[in-house]
Motif scaffolding. Structure first.
Motif, PDB file in Angstrom:
ATOM      1  N   LEU A 224       7.390   6.611  -4.969  1.00 32.31           N
ATOM      2  CA  LEU A 224       6.638   5.472  -5.489  1.00 32.31           C
ATOM      3  C   LEU A 224       7.436   4.754  -6.580  1.00 32.31           C
ATOM      4  O   LEU A 224       7.469   3.517  -6.635  1.00 32.31           O
ATOM      5  N   THR A 225       8.107   5.515  -7.424  1.00 26.80           N
ATOM      6  CA  THR A 225       8.945   4.909  -8.471  1.00 26.80           C
ATOM      7  C   THR A 225      10.088   4.120  -7.848  1.00 26.80           C
ATOM      8  O   THR A 225      10.425   3.018  -8.312  1.00 26.80           O
ATOM      9  N   ASP A 246       0.147  -5.446  -4.296  1.00 23.96           N
ATOM     10  CA  ASP A 246       1.302  -5.930  -5.040  1.00 23.96           C
ATOM     11  C   ASP A 246       1.850  -4.810  -5.917  1.00 23.96           C
ATOM     12  O   ASP A 246       1.384  -3.664  -5.868  1.00 23.96           O
ATOM     13  N   ILE A 247       2.828  -5.146  -6.743  1.00 25.84           N
ATOM     14  CA  ILE A 247       3.514  -4.130  -7.542  1.00 25.84           C
ATOM     15  C   ILE A 247       2.563  -3.414  -8.498  1.00 25.84           C
ATOM     16  O   ILE A 247       2.710  -2.210  -8.744  1.00 25.84           O
ATOM     17  N   ASN A 248       1.572  -4.119  -9.018  1.00 25.71           N
ATOM     18  CA  ASN A 248       0.642  -3.492  -9.959  1.00 25.71           C
ATOM     19  C   ASN A 248      -0.179  -2.392  -9.299  1.00 25.71           C
ATOM     20  O   ASN A 248      -0.496  -1.374  -9.926  1.00 25.71           O
ATOM     21  N   ILE A 251       2.169   0.653  -9.021  1.00 24.39           N
ATOM     22  CA  ILE A 251       2.333   1.269 -10.344  1.00 24.39           C
ATOM     23  C   ILE A 251       1.098   2.072 -10.727  1.00 24.39           C
ATOM     24  O   ILE A 251       1.193   3.206 -11.218  1.00 24.39           O
ATOM     25  N   THR A 252      -0.073   1.508 -10.478  1.00 23.06           N
ATOM     26  CA  THR A 252      -1.327   2.197 -10.830  1.00 23.06           C
ATOM     27  C   THR A 252      -1.455   3.515 -10.090  1.00 23.06           C
ATOM     28  O   THR A 252      -1.777   4.550 -10.687  1.00 23.06           O
ATOM     29  N   LEU A 253      -1.201   3.502  -8.763  1.00 25.80           N
ATOM     30  CA  LEU A 253      -1.305   4.744  -7.997  1.00 25.80           C
ATOM     31  C   LEU A 253      -0.269   5.753  -8.480  1.00 25.80           C
ATOM     32  O   LEU A 253      -0.587   6.931  -8.665  1.00 25.80           O
TER      33      LEU A 253
END
Length: 302
Positions: A224-225, A246-248, A251-253
């Protein structure tokens, strides 16, 4: 064969944390109830999403790029949804399919290889996907995925990265290491700035990690990173299951799963029980799978 198909469908739905065959008697009946929705992503990029009356969607998301050289198709669901998927592809373009890309080896995403391969379409996957599809594999709680037809195995494989250099697009295919499985492929359309993440990124809740077949919680977070690293604020990501993101969202997951992993790792090293560990984790995700179930799997596999 019908018993095998029921095992496949039960496995796939357990992975998505929904009740196997709820409301349906057979795999064929379910497939007939699936309606393939074509969702524009941008320009010549599309998502084909299999919808039923139940959520989350049972079938894996299909990504499509309508290139000047033909259709580039990512995943293909089951052999029993072949006609519906072909119809959806014709809605996008009358062009032939040039390549099929497999994101991983689970049958709710790529069992359609068995029929699409008869059209002579090259199939691309990570090396480990081809190897897994050669054999009968136990997936989840004793469910068995039968071996693939030898004539339908991926015939182009890679290990770390490969590219398809098309006339109008560069398709980058990455393997960031063990994650959801031991052979995940992340596909990025470089010019379009669109990613298909397979089941390394999903929106149905706590993700399933196939620990028995090379999956890794640490690798899942790492992947994920890495996906975030090839995204920007304009990137659209197609998850393995769920709506466009989207990217957010990624990042959240990543942060939520990492919080679970770090807390379980720390607690286990101190000899704490899983029940005690979970009380200190403030992560809430949708779906039927609970935080306790997800963290228990982590506890057992680190």
């Amino acid at each position: 064969m019908k018993k095998l198909m029921l095992l496949i469908i039960s496995t796939s739905f357990s992975i998505a944390q929904v009740d196997p065959l709820e409301g349906f008697k057979t795999m064929e009946e379910l497939a007939n109830k699936i309606e393939e929705e074509v969702i524009p992503v941008k320009d010549n990029y599309f998502l084909i999403k299999g919808n039923t009356s139940s959520t989350p969607p049972y079938s894996g998301n299909i990504g499509v790029f309508n290139s000047k050289e033909g259709l580039i198709v990512i995943d293909n669901q089951w052999r029993t949804t072949y006609k519906q998927v072909k119809k959806a592809l014709r809605e996008i373009s009358k062009s032939k399919v040039k390549y099929i890309l497999n994101t991983h080896y689970h049958f709710d995403h790529i069992e359609g290889n068995n029929v699409f391969s008869k059209d002579g379409i090259p199939i691309i996957s990570h090396h480990n996907v081809r190897e897994k599809l050669k054999e009968q594999v136990q997936l989840y709680d004793g469910f068995i995925q039968p071996a693939h037809d030898p004539n339908s195995l991926p015939n182009i494989t890679f290990h770390k990265k490969m590219e398809l250099n098309l006339e109008d697009e560069t398709v980058e295919i990455f393997h960031f290491g063990p994650a959801h499985t031991g052979g995940d492929a992340i596909i990025k359309f470089k010019q379009g700035n669109v990613i298909h993440a397979g089941d390394v990124f999903v929106t149905y809740g706590f993700p399933f990690i196939d620990y028995s077949n090379g999956g890794s919680i640490y690798g899942f977070i790492h992947s994920l990173t890495q996906i975030i690293g090839i995204m920007d604020n304009e990137t659209i990501v197609i998850p393995g299951h769920g709506p466009l993101c989207d990217i957010n969202d990624v990042i959240t997951l990543r942060d939520q799963i990492n919080e679970c992993y770090q807390r379980v790792k720390e607690g286990k090293s101190k000899g704490e029980s899983i029940d005690s560990i979970v009380k200190d984790i403030d992560v809430k995700l949708p779906g039927n799978r609970t935080l306790l179930e997800f963290c228990t799997d982590i506890y057992k596999n680190i």
